[in-house]
Design a protein around this motif. Structure first.
Motif, mmCIF file in Angstrom:
data_model
loop_
_atom_site.group_PDB
_atom_site.id
_atom_site.type_symbol
_atom_site.label_atom_id
_atom_site.label_comp_id
_atom_site.label_asym_id
_atom_site.label_seq_id
_atom_site.Cartn_x
_atom_site.Cartn_y
_atom_site.Cartn_z
ATOM 1 N N LYS A 86 65.409 -87.446 -23.912
ATOM 2 C CA LYS A 86 64.647 -87.634 -22.680
ATOM 3 C C LYS A 86 65.645 -87.893 -21.551
ATOM 4 O O LYS A 86 66.502 -88.753 -21.663
ATOM 5 C CB LYS A 86 63.675 -88.798 -22.821
ATOM 6 N N GLN A 138 65.974 -88.716 -17.462
ATOM 7 C CA GLN A 138 65.279 -89.183 -16.256
ATOM 8 C C GLN A 138 65.994 -88.630 -15.027
ATOM 9 O O GLN A 138 67.195 -88.826 -14.866
ATOM 10 C CB GLN A 138 65.304 -90.710 -16.213
ATOM 11 N N TRP A 139 65.259 -87.933 -14.181
ATOM 12 C CA TRP A 139 65.774 -87.396 -12.923
ATOM 13 C C TRP A 139 64.993 -88.047 -11.787
ATOM 14 O O TRP A 139 63.873 -88.502 -11.991
ATOM 15 C CB TRP A 139 65.564 -85.880 -12.862
ATOM 16 N N GLN A 162 63.416 -86.498 -9.646
ATOM 17 C CA GLN A 162 62.219 -85.683 -9.507
ATOM 18 C C GLN A 162 61.246 -85.866 -10.670
ATOM 19 O O GLN A 162 60.153 -85.321 -10.653
ATOM 20 C CB GLN A 162 62.580 -84.188 -9.428
ATOM 21 N N GLY A 163 61.649 -86.582 -11.709
ATOM 22 C CA GLY A 163 60.783 -86.759 -12.871
ATOM 23 C C GLY A 163 61.584 -86.898 -14.150
ATOM 24 O O GLY A 163 62.659 -87.465 -14.159
ATOM 25 N N GLN A 164 61.058 -86.338 -15.213
ATOM 26 C CA GLN A 164 61.662 -86.490 -16.528
ATOM 27 C C GLN A 164 61.674 -85.143 -17.231
ATOM 28 O O GLN A 164 60.786 -84.333 -17.056
ATOM 29 C CB GLN A 164 60.844 -87.499 -17.337
ATOM 30 N N SER A 165 62.709 -84.927 -18.048
ATOM 31 C CA SER A 165 62.781 -83.753 -18.908
ATOM 32 C C SER A 165 62.843 -84.235 -20.344
ATOM 33 O O SER A 165 63.442 -85.273 -20.632
ATOM 34 C CB SER A 165 64.025 -82.918 -18.593
ATOM 35 N N SER A 166 62.253 -83.475 -21.244
ATOM 36 C CA SER A 166 62.251 -83.837 -22.655
ATOM 37 C C SER A 166 62.667 -82.623 -23.473
ATOM 38 O O SER A 166 62.215 -81.504 -23.206
ATOM 39 C CB SER A 166 60.858 -84.299 -23.070
#
Length: 79
Positions: free
Chosen positions: A11, A13-14, A16-20
């Motif tokens: 996971k 955290q950016w 702009q949001g999160q990537s998984s």
């Protein structure tokens, strides 16, 4: 070459949001790692980092293979 299986849940955290991500192979893990490097550091810094990794393991790779045509540093752009 050994068969490697990866079980991971990554996971990121950016602002702009999160990537998984859930890579299953070393190749998928490498692609995810490069993607995160480019997003975090920019293209030039990520390329520099990846080239350092290739340089670090170049001799091991050459010693392990008799055919160096597919070597990652062959025809690599100079920085």
């Amino acid at each position: 070459m050994a068969n490697v299986s990866i079980k991971a849940d990554i996971k990121v955290q950016w602002p702009q949001g999160q990537s998984s991500f859930s890579p299953g192979t070393p190749e998928e893990l490498a692609i995810i790692g490069v993607d995160v490097l480019v997003k975090a550091l920019g293209t030039d810094a990520a390329r520099s980092f990846v080239m350092q990794v290739f340089e670090r393991y170049a001799n091991e790779h050459l010693a392990a293979t008799t055919n160096s045509v597919a070597h990652p540093l062959k025809n690599a752009p100079t920085l």
